[in-house]
Design an enzyme around this catalytic site. Structure first.
Site, PDB file in Angstrom:
ATOM      1  N   VAL A  16       0.838  -1.207   0.000  1.00 12.43           N
ATOM      2  CA  VAL A  16       0.000   0.000   0.000  1.00 12.43           C
ATOM      3  C   VAL A  16       0.873   1.257   0.000  1.00 12.43           C
ATOM      4  O   VAL A  16       0.592   2.219  -0.719  1.00 12.43           O
ATOM      5  CB  VAL A  16      -0.983  -0.018   1.193  1.00 12.43           C
ATOM      6  CG1 VAL A  16      -1.921   1.184   1.142  1.00 12.43           C
ATOM      7  CG2 VAL A  16      -1.798  -1.313   1.204  1.00 12.43           C
ATOM      8  N   LYS A 199     -12.377  -5.039  10.914  1.00 11.38           N
ATOM      9  CA  LYS A 199     -13.137  -4.123  10.059  1.00 11.38           C
ATOM     10  C   LYS A 199     -14.572  -3.989  10.569  1.00 11.38           C
ATOM     11  O   LYS A 199     -15.146  -2.909  10.559  1.00 11.38           O
ATOM     12  CB  LYS A 199     -13.117  -4.618   8.610  1.00 11.38           C
ATOM     13  CG  LYS A 199     -11.722  -4.546   7.999  1.00 11.38           C
ATOM     14  CD  LYS A 199     -11.629  -5.319   6.710  1.00 11.38           C
ATOM     15  CE  LYS A 199     -10.238  -5.236   6.096  1.00 11.38           C
ATOM     16  NZ  LYS A 199     -10.035  -6.154   4.980  1.00 11.38           N
ATOM     17  N   GLY A 297      -5.299  -5.122  -2.247  1.00 10.49           N
ATOM     18  CA  GLY A 297      -4.382  -4.781  -3.347  1.00 10.49           C
ATOM     19  C   GLY A 297      -3.841  -3.378  -3.163  1.00 10.49           C
ATOM     20  O   GLY A 297      -4.531  -2.502  -2.626  1.00 10.49           O
TER      21      GLY A 297
HETATM   22  N1  HSE Z   1      -5.733  -8.819   3.612  1.00 13.52           N
HETATM   23  C1  HSE Z   1      -6.767  -7.847   3.481  1.00 13.52           C
HETATM   24  C2  HSE Z   1      -7.883  -8.440   2.642  1.00 13.52           C
HETATM   25  C3  HSE Z   1      -6.199  -6.612   2.832  1.00 13.52           C
HETATM   26  O1  HSE Z   1      -7.647  -9.470   2.010  1.00 13.52           O
HETATM   27  O2  HSE Z   1      -8.975  -7.884   2.612  1.00 13.52           O
HETATM   28  C4  HSE Z   1      -7.115  -5.433   2.845  1.00 13.52           C
HETATM   29  O3  HSE Z   1      -7.518  -5.091   4.133  1.00 13.52           O
END
Ligand code: HSE
Length: 398
Positions: A16, A199, A297
């Protein structure tokens, strides 16, 4: 800060961080430059990208008088916490993508933002390129929120898609997801649901104004899914998706869980494939809305970081209005629901304490049941489910 040139102190130069560097080179209108980058291995990064000024010292970046914004994109949640709090206390606005750090420390970080009058933005932390936090904060603010749920992890969705659609072996799908830069450096965070959990905690705070300690939320992933489970889903015309789910019940309770779910064809997220994330937001008056976009990504995620950087220029900050909005829903795990469980021994089945069993299948190599269990029980035995390699998925009626 409107016209001021943004001088970024960047922490981390992985997928990122590098993506952000590439984006900034292509977007001169952003009027922002990376002036210092803190990484562990200075020699390696300096050799690969000599145009940037690397250091391994956090203080060198935070105390650099040229730096007027901090962007934190490292893996390590505790180090990220020190960077973010250190920057906010120096009154430097921060953009971060560190979901684990946010999920663990949000109440304190909200407090420091208020105390210092300094913004912390993190739309990149949940669902990559989808501006879901901003929408929950600003757009859905006046509606009566019922639920927020969906695919919050790109790599597990990518792996499930490759297995379901292309018949790709699990190990190969995993290798490809790693190659494409979707996975966390510890892939169990993706596959066992922890990344989705962090999340979900962040989205719940913005959707319902309630912070829930991640430890209290039942979280189970796709590690123990086998060909027998895939066959079951196919026979029923459904697909497994790893779902993060937050829902307010009519009597004011708040239910949260991360687990695989058997999704039927009539659902928005049935067709959300590959590394895409999809979030269904449901409110009392508008019904359902579906946000979809790339969830993992380098470039998709760094575009969300860039959007937050631009917002700092316009003095945008999260107001957390929902936290002050009257009576908040009460978090509980006390709810029962229908599940599909593939198990190995009779003791496995006893462990789950089914309230009701509606279907049972028993053959030489596969045993499963469909029935109702309590979420509180699942939370209590989570580590045993995993130890015994039991696969469990929510199985809604529709
Ligand atoms: N590893 C995480 C995913 C990256 O696959 O969603 C983005 O948060």
């Amino acid at each position: 800060m409107n016209k001021q040139h943004l001088n970024i102190g960047l922490f981390g130069f992985g997928n990122v961080g590098r993506g952000l560097y590439e984006l900034l080179q292509n977007v001169p209108e952003a009027n922002a430059d990376i002036v210092r980058v803190c990484v562990r291995n200075v020699a390696r990064h300096s050799a690969a990208t000599p145009a940037l000024n690397f250091t391994s010292s956090m203080e060198e970046v935070l105390d650099d008088p040229a730096v007027n914004i901090v962007v934190e994109l490292i893996d390590d949640a505790e180090a990220a916490y020190r960077i973010v709090t250190g920057a906010l206390r120096r009154r430097l606005p921060v953009v971060t993508g560190n979901k684990k750090m946010l999920a663990r420390h949000l109440p304190e970080l909200i407090h420091i933002q208020k105390e210092t009058g300094t913004a912390l933005l993190y739309d990149a932390s949940a669902c990559g390129s989808i501006p879901v936090i901003r929408n929950l904060e600003e757009y859905y603010d006046n509606d009566l929120q019922i639920s927020v749920k969906g695919i919050l992890n790109g790599s597990s969705n990518f792996i499930l898609s490759k297995i379901f659609n292309d018949g790709m072996p699990h190990a190969e799908a995993l290798r490809l997801a790693r190659e494409l830069g979707f996975l966390e450096s510890d892939p169990t965070l993706d596959l066992d649901g922890w990344d989705s959990l962090y999340k979900l905690v962040i989205l719940t705070l913005h959707a319902f104004g309630v912070y829930v300690d991640p430890e209290k939320i039942f979280t189970y992933g796709i590690t123990h899914m086998t060909d027998a489970d895939i066959l079951f889903a196919r026979e029923k015309g459904r697909r497994f998706k790893l779902i993060g789910h937050a829902e307010k019940t009519p009597d004011g309770r708040l239910i949260l869980a991360v687990m695989p779910q058997l999704i039927s064809k009539n659902k928005f997220i049935y067709s959300c494939e590959d590394e895409f994330n999809g979030v269904v937001i449901k409110g009392l008056f508008y019904g359902k809305q579906f946000l979809v976009g790339r969830g993992a990504g380098g470039h998709p995620t760094s575009s969300a970081v860039l959007s937050d950087i631009s917002s700092i220029r316009y003095n945008y900050f999260y107001r957390y209005k929902r936290m002050q909005s009257g009576e908040l829903p009460r978090f509980t795990n006390d709810i029962s629901f229908r599940v599909y469980v593939r198990y190995n021994t009779d003791e496995d089945l006893d462990l789950l304490q089914f309230e009701e069993i509606s279907e049972r299948y028993y053959s030489e190599d596969t045993r499963y049941v469909i029935g109702r269990v309590n979420l509180r029980r699942l939370h209590a035995i989570r580590h045993l489910l995993s130890e015994r390699k039991i696969f469990i998925a929510a199985y809604p009626n529709d």
